[in-house]
Enzyme design. Structure first.
Site, short mmCIF file in Angstrom:
data_model
loop_
_atom_site.label_atom_id
_atom_site.label_comp_id
_atom_site.label_asym_id
_atom_site.label_seq_id
_atom_site.Cartn_x
_atom_site.Cartn_y
_atom_site.Cartn_z
N SER A 7 48.79 28.87 39.97
CA SER A 7 48.83 30.18 39.32
C SER A 7 48.72 31.30 40.35
O SER A 7 47.71 31.44 41.04
CB SER A 7 47.68 30.31 38.32
OG SER A 7 47.55 31.68 37.97
N HIS A 32 52.94 28.90 38.10
CA HIS A 32 52.38 29.44 36.86
C HIS A 32 52.23 30.95 37.01
O HIS A 32 51.61 31.44 37.95
CB HIS A 32 51.02 28.78 36.60
CG HIS A 32 50.41 29.13 35.28
ND1 HIS A 32 50.76 28.52 34.11
CD2 HIS A 32 49.45 30.03 34.96
CE1 HIS A 32 50.05 29.02 33.11
NE2 HIS A 32 49.24 29.95 33.60
N ASP A 34 51.07 34.38 35.19
CA ASP A 34 50.20 34.89 34.13
C ASP A 34 50.50 36.36 33.84
O ASP A 34 50.21 37.23 34.66
CB ASP A 34 48.74 34.78 34.57
CG ASP A 34 48.23 33.35 34.55
OD1 ASP A 34 48.37 32.69 33.50
OD2 ASP A 34 47.71 32.89 35.58
N MET A 36 49.56 39.53 31.57
CA MET A 36 48.48 40.04 30.70
C MET A 36 48.75 41.50 30.35
O MET A 36 49.13 42.28 31.22
CB MET A 36 47.15 39.98 31.44
CG MET A 36 46.77 38.60 31.92
SD MET A 36 45.20 38.68 32.77
CE MET A 36 45.06 36.99 33.34
N HIS A 65 53.22 32.26 31.46
CA HIS A 65 52.16 32.24 30.45
C HIS A 65 51.95 33.67 29.96
O HIS A 65 51.36 34.49 30.65
CB HIS A 65 50.88 31.67 31.12
CG HIS A 65 49.68 31.68 30.24
ND1 HIS A 65 48.40 31.46 30.73
CD2 HIS A 65 49.53 31.85 28.89
CE1 HIS A 65 47.53 31.52 29.73
NE2 HIS A 65 48.18 31.76 28.61
N MET A 67 50.17 36.26 28.02
CA MET A 67 48.93 36.62 27.31
C MET A 67 49.15 38.03 26.79
O MET A 67 48.55 39.01 27.26
CB MET A 67 47.74 36.54 28.26
CG MET A 67 47.33 35.10 28.54
SD MET A 67 46.25 34.95 29.97
CE MET A 67 47.48 34.85 31.26
N MET A 136 44.10 26.17 26.69
CA MET A 136 43.28 26.96 27.61
C MET A 136 41.91 26.30 27.76
O MET A 136 41.27 25.95 26.76
CB MET A 136 43.10 28.39 27.09
CG MET A 136 44.34 29.27 27.15
SD MET A 136 45.09 29.39 28.79
CE MET A 136 43.77 30.17 29.73
N ASP A 174 44.71 24.90 31.60
CA ASP A 174 44.69 26.12 32.41
C ASP A 174 43.32 26.77 32.34
O ASP A 174 42.87 27.16 31.26
CB ASP A 174 45.77 27.07 31.85
CG ASP A 174 45.86 28.38 32.62
OD1 ASP A 174 45.27 28.50 33.70
OD2 ASP A 174 46.55 29.29 32.10
C1 DX5 Z 1 43.55 32.87 32.94
C2 DX5 Z 1 44.91 32.45 33.43
C3 DX5 Z 1 44.88 31.33 34.38
C4 DX5 Z 1 44.19 31.61 35.68
C5 DX5 Z 1 43.63 30.32 36.18
O1 DX5 Z 1 43.67 33.72 31.88
O2 DX5 Z 1 45.70 32.03 32.33
O3 DX5 Z 1 46.19 30.81 34.62
O4 DX5 Z 1 45.05 32.16 36.65
O5 DX5 Z 1 42.85 30.57 37.29
P1 DX5 Z 1 41.73 29.56 37.79
O6 DX5 Z 1 42.41 28.27 38.15
O7 DX5 Z 1 41.13 30.27 38.96
O8 DX5 Z 1 40.75 29.37 36.66
ZN ZN Z 2 47.59 30.96 32.77
#
Ligand code: DX5
Ligand code: ZN
Length: 216
Positions: A7, A32, A34, A36, A65, A67, A136, A174
């Protein structure tokens, strides 16, 4: 086959291109990503311009991903930016089946994601339609949190559904996954492993190599 999906949320953004190249050279095949929106989750990360910019520098499979609230509004934009797979949150979509159909019609793989409080049973109606279920293992919104181990029970339950229905659906975990607990996630039935801080903090090549050994 098990897959590591590093990620980039934990990457050093001033060296993002170099660090993506490093995970790719170390043998990772997925990335990955992310996204947000500050609404579905409290934090804001990045969006389409970053994805289209890194797309030209790598052949990694882009595992996006989302969010974000109302994912249905942005699917074409993420597909055009270079996503290979689009995961959206079940909790964020008014009509999850329609989101899945749209992602597929854009020629991309579709995944459905559940937060820690959402039961495994909630994905059952969509299991046959999706390529991946993302369970998650932390509350979405931030990297670097500790795993909530009870979420692995949901991985076991979804793995049982997938086997029972003889599906090929991938199960991704994740949040809080590190070298010392990835074995528990694999044992529970996950086959796609996301890791942010445990890949990007320290020696990236060594971290990816160690993860890939555990995943083989
Ligand atoms: C959290 C993200 C994850 C995050 C994971 O909301 O969806 O993908 O980057 O990071 P680590 O592996 O540090 O928990
Ligand atoms: Zn993620």
């Amino acid at each position: 086959m098990n897959i590591l999906s590093p990620s980039i949320l934990a990457a050093d953004f001033k060296r993002l291109g170099e660090q993506i190249k490093e995970v790719e050279d170390a043998g990772a095949s997925y990335l990955h990503i992310d996204v947000m929106d500050g609404v579905f989750v409290p934090s804001i990360s990045f969006g389409m311009p970053v994805i289209s910019s890194i797309r030209s520098g790598t052949d990694l499979f882009f595992d996006v991903h989302l969010m974000i609230q109302n994912p249905q509004w942005y699917l074409k934009e993420f597909a055009d930016a270079g996503a290979d797979l689009i995961n959206f949150h079940l909790e964020a979509a008014e009509n999850p089946a329609a989101v899945i159909r749209t992602v597929k019609s854009l020629g991309k793989k579709a995944g459905i994601t559940i937060k820690p409080a959402t039961p495994a049973e909630a994905v059952r109606p969509y299991l046959k339609m999706v390529d991946m279920v993302l369970v998650m293992t932390v509350e979405p919104g931030f990297g670097g949190q500790a795993i909530l181990p009870e979420c692995l029970d949901k991985v076991r339950a979804i793995r049982a559904m997938v086997e029972e229905q003889r599906l090929k659906t991938a199960i991704q975990v994740d949040g809080g996954i590190r070298i010392d607990n990835v074995g528990q996630a694999l044992d529970a039935g996950a086959n796609v492993i996301v890791s942010g801080s445990a890949v990007f903090r320290g020696n990236i090549t060594a971290n990816v190599t160690e993860f890939l050994k555990k995943l083989s």
